[in-house]
Design a protein around this motif. Structure first.
Motif, mmCIF file in Angstrom:
data_model
loop_
_atom_site.group_PDB
_atom_site.id
_atom_site.type_symbol
_atom_site.label_atom_id
_atom_site.label_comp_id
_atom_site.label_asym_id
_atom_site.label_seq_id
_atom_site.Cartn_x
_atom_site.Cartn_y
_atom_site.Cartn_z
ATOM 1 N N GLN A 37 70.862 55.717 27.257
ATOM 2 C CA GLN A 37 71.412 54.318 26.687
ATOM 3 C C GLN A 37 71.042 53.292 27.881
ATOM 4 O OE1 GLN A 37 75.993 54.720 26.001
ATOM 5 N NE2 GLN A 37 75.143 54.692 24.011
ATOM 6 N N ALA A 38 71.000 52.109 26.816
ATOM 7 C CA ALA A 38 71.249 50.700 28.742
ATOM 8 C C ALA A 38 71.442 50.061 28.445
ATOM 9 C CB ALA A 38 69.005 50.808 28.824
ATOM 10 N N THR A 39 72.404 49.343 29.355
ATOM 11 C CA THR A 39 72.895 48.158 29.725
ATOM 12 C C THR A 39 71.942 47.377 29.904
ATOM 13 O OG1 THR A 39 74.978 49.755 29.572
ATOM 14 C CG2 THR A 39 75.249 47.583 29.986
ATOM 15 N N ILE A 40 71.804 45.737 29.114
ATOM 16 C CA ILE A 40 71.326 45.155 29.916
ATOM 17 C C ILE A 40 71.735 43.727 30.169
ATOM 18 C CG2 ILE A 40 69.167 43.653 29.322
ATOM 19 C CD1 ILE A 40 68.003 45.879 27.402
ATOM 20 N N VAL A 74 61.857 43.577 28.587
ATOM 21 C CA VAL A 74 62.414 42.708 28.225
ATOM 22 C C VAL A 74 62.572 41.260 28.100
ATOM 23 C CG1 VAL A 74 65.419 42.639 27.860
ATOM 24 C CG2 VAL A 74 64.705 45.010 27.797
ATOM 25 N N ASN A 75 61.984 41.294 29.552
ATOM 26 C CA ASN A 75 62.222 40.308 30.217
ATOM 27 C C ASN A 75 60.617 38.891 29.456
ATOM 28 O OD1 ASN A 75 63.550 38.804 32.139
ATOM 29 N ND2 ASN A 75 63.588 39.826 33.396
ATOM 30 N N ASP A 76 59.724 40.142 29.770
ATOM 31 C CA ASP A 76 58.064 39.663 28.923
ATOM 32 C C ASP A 76 58.635 39.613 27.396
ATOM 33 O OD1 ASP A 76 55.770 39.481 29.407
ATOM 34 O OD2 ASP A 76 55.407 41.129 28.273
ATOM 35 N N ILE A 77 58.934 40.594 27.025
ATOM 36 C CA ILE A 77 59.167 40.741 25.532
ATOM 37 C C ILE A 77 60.491 39.203 25.058
ATOM 38 C CG2 ILE A 77 60.672 42.037 23.595
ATOM 39 C CD1 ILE A 77 59.943 44.223 24.625
ATOM 40 N N LEU A 78 61.281 38.366 25.503
ATOM 41 C CA LEU A 78 62.036 37.830 25.449
ATOM 42 C C LEU A 78 61.681 36.584 25.395
ATOM 43 C CD1 LEU A 78 66.157 38.560 27.008
ATOM 44 C CD2 LEU A 78 64.912 38.418 24.297
ATOM 45 N N LEU A 79 60.349 36.289 26.309
ATOM 46 C CA LEU A 79 59.126 35.353 26.643
ATOM 47 C C LEU A 79 58.402 35.176 25.743
ATOM 48 C CD1 LEU A 79 59.073 32.445 28.573
ATOM 49 C CD2 LEU A 79 57.602 34.590 29.710
ATOM 50 N N GLY A 100 66.609 29.860 28.051
ATOM 51 C CA GLY A 100 67.038 30.406 28.989
ATOM 52 C C GLY A 100 67.751 31.555 29.552
ATOM 53 N N VAL A 101 67.026 32.510 28.876
ATOM 54 C CA VAL A 101 67.639 34.130 29.392
ATOM 55 C C VAL A 101 67.264 34.280 30.028
ATOM 56 C CG1 VAL A 101 68.083 35.882 28.440
ATOM 57 C CG2 VAL A 101 68.738 34.030 26.652
ATOM 58 N N THR A 102 68.194 34.925 31.322
ATOM 59 C CA THR A 102 66.735 35.780 32.621
ATOM 60 C C THR A 102 67.459 37.380 32.689
ATOM 61 O OG1 THR A 102 66.409 33.926 33.528
ATOM 62 C CG2 THR A 102 66.290 35.848 34.604
ATOM 63 N N VAL A 103 66.930 38.197 32.316
ATOM 64 C CA VAL A 103 67.405 39.943 32.227
ATOM 65 C C VAL A 103 67.469 39.821 34.058
ATOM 66 C CG1 VAL A 103 67.005 42.008 32.352
ATOM 67 C CG2 VAL A 103 66.415 40.626 30.106
ATOM 68 N N THR A 104 68.836 39.934 34.572
ATOM 69 C CA THR A 104 69.578 40.161 35.760
ATOM 70 C C THR A 104 69.343 41.826 36.303
ATOM 71 O OG1 THR A 104 71.878 39.775 35.265
ATOM 72 C CG2 THR A 104 70.455 38.833 36.496
ATOM 73 N N HIS A 139 65.139 58.377 41.098
ATOM 74 C CA HIS A 139 64.365 57.615 40.929
ATOM 75 C C HIS A 139 63.944 57.441 40.123
ATOM 76 C CE1 HIS A 139 64.789 58.114 45.694
ATOM 77 N NE2 HIS A 139 64.548 58.606 46.012
ATOM 78 N N ARG A 140 63.875 58.788 38.879
ATOM 79 C CA ARG A 140 62.804 58.612 37.803
ATOM 80 C C ARG A 140 63.986 57.369 37.375
ATOM 81 N NH1 ARG A 140 62.986 60.900 32.463
ATOM 82 N NH2 ARG A 140 60.669 60.616 31.849
ATOM 83 N N ILE A 141 65.899 57.522 37.089
ATOM 84 C CA ILE A 141 66.619 56.521 36.258
ATOM 85 C C ILE A 141 65.960 54.964 37.329
ATOM 86 C CG2 ILE A 141 68.983 55.720 36.228
ATOM 87 C CD1 ILE A 141 69.512 58.840 36.137
ATOM 88 N N GLY A 142 65.859 54.646 38.400
ATOM 89 C CA GLY A 142 65.683 53.505 38.975
ATOM 90 C C GLY A 142 64.179 52.962 38.458
ATOM 91 N N ARG A 143 63.510 54.056 38.586
ATOM 92 C CA ARG A 143 61.668 53.324 38.000
ATOM 93 C C ARG A 143 62.224 52.604 36.879
ATOM 94 N NH1 ARG A 143 60.223 58.118 40.109
ATOM 95 N NH2 ARG A 143 59.308 59.207 38.192
ATOM 96 N N VAL A 144 63.001 53.332 35.241
ATOM 97 C CA VAL A 144 62.725 53.154 33.571
ATOM 98 C C VAL A 144 63.843 52.325 33.975
ATOM 99 C CG1 VAL A 144 63.760 53.863 32.125
ATOM 100 C CG2 VAL A 144 62.382 55.409 33.585
ATOM 101 N N GLU A 145 64.175 51.667 34.500
ATOM 102 C CA GLU A 145 65.837 50.877 34.590
ATOM 103 C C GLU A 145 64.972 49.435 34.608
ATOM 104 O OE1 GLU A 145 70.170 52.723 35.694
ATOM 105 O OE2 GLU A 145 68.653 51.792 37.357
ATOM 106 N N GLN A 146 64.252 49.250 35.805
ATOM 107 C CA GLN A 146 63.050 48.640 36.589
ATOM 108 C C GLN A 146 62.044 48.022 35.306
ATOM 109 O OE1 GLN A 146 61.431 49.714 40.197
ATOM 110 N NE2 GLN A 146 63.202 48.500 41.609
ATOM 111 N N GLU A 147 61.875 49.329 35.078
ATOM 112 C CA GLU A 147 60.301 48.892 33.707
ATOM 113 C C GLU A 147 60.772 48.716 32.730
ATOM 114 O OE1 GLU A 147 56.768 48.916 32.861
ATOM 115 O OE2 GLU A 147 57.261 49.189 34.952
ATOM 116 N N ILE A 148 62.225 48.717 32.743
ATOM 117 C CA ILE A 148 62.724 48.347 31.510
ATOM 118 C C ILE A 148 62.924 46.939 31.139
ATOM 119 C CG2 ILE A 148 64.368 48.100 29.787
ATOM 120 C CD1 ILE A 148 64.791 51.372 29.333
ATOM 121 N N GLN A 149 63.307 45.919 32.238
ATOM 122 C CA GLN A 149 63.872 45.000 33.239
ATOM 123 C C GLN A 149 62.725 43.905 32.587
ATOM 124 O OE1 GLN A 149 66.464 44.464 36.473
ATOM 125 N NE2 GLN A 149 65.560 41.702 36.807
ATOM 126 N N LYS A 150 61.599 44.189 33.776
ATOM 127 C CA LYS A 150 60.039 43.757 33.170
ATOM 128 C C LYS A 150 59.442 43.799 31.943
ATOM 129 C CE LYS A 150 56.453 45.674 33.912
ATOM 130 N NZ LYS A 150 54.645 46.054 34.483
#
Length: 118
Positions: free
Chosen positions: A45-48, A16-21, A31-35, A3-14
């Motif tokens: 390590q995180a694969t985005i 990184v999208n904000d940082i790119l924007l 036009g990049v969207t983190v999927t 559950h922690r890994i999933g939460r961290v993945e979601q937080e990183i996705q959110k």
């Protein structure tokens, strides 16, 4: 722990999208969207996975190059935004699932059209 890994993945996705924007000023990442984000079990390590609007190979290469160059900035921003002991190493990969889905849709549409023509 999963559950922690999933939460961290979601937080990183959110984030990184904000940082790119907001923080990465290069027009090639407009036009990049983190999927999705995949993390190792030790959170080191995180694969985005990302998708872009353009399908041209040159645009894909340029976007990958810009994202690789911006890793330091993105990782630094993540460090200030997340409360992790250590910010994971980042790796960017283009998400192929969207193209695969489009290909499947076209094949299904072709089958339907062939069936109607009979």
């Amino acid at each position: 722990m999963k559950h922690r890994i999933g939460r961290v993945e979601q937080e990183i996705q959110k984030e990184v999208n904000d940082i790119l924007l907001k923080r990465v000023r290069d027009p090639r990442v407009q036009g990049v969207t983190v999927t999705g984000v995949e993390m190792t079990g030790d959170l080191q390590q995180a694969t985005i996975y990302y998708s872009i609007l353009s399908e041209k190979a040159s645009d894909v290469e340029k976007t990958q190059m810009v994202l690789d160059k911006a890793k330091g900035l993105i990782r630094g921003e993540l460090g200030s935004r997340l409360t992790l002991y250590k910010v994971p190493e980042l790796e960017f990969k283009q998400d192929q699932s969207i193209r695969y889905g489009e290909k499947i849709d076209k094949l299904i549409a072709k089958l339907h059209q062939d069936e109607q023509n009979r």
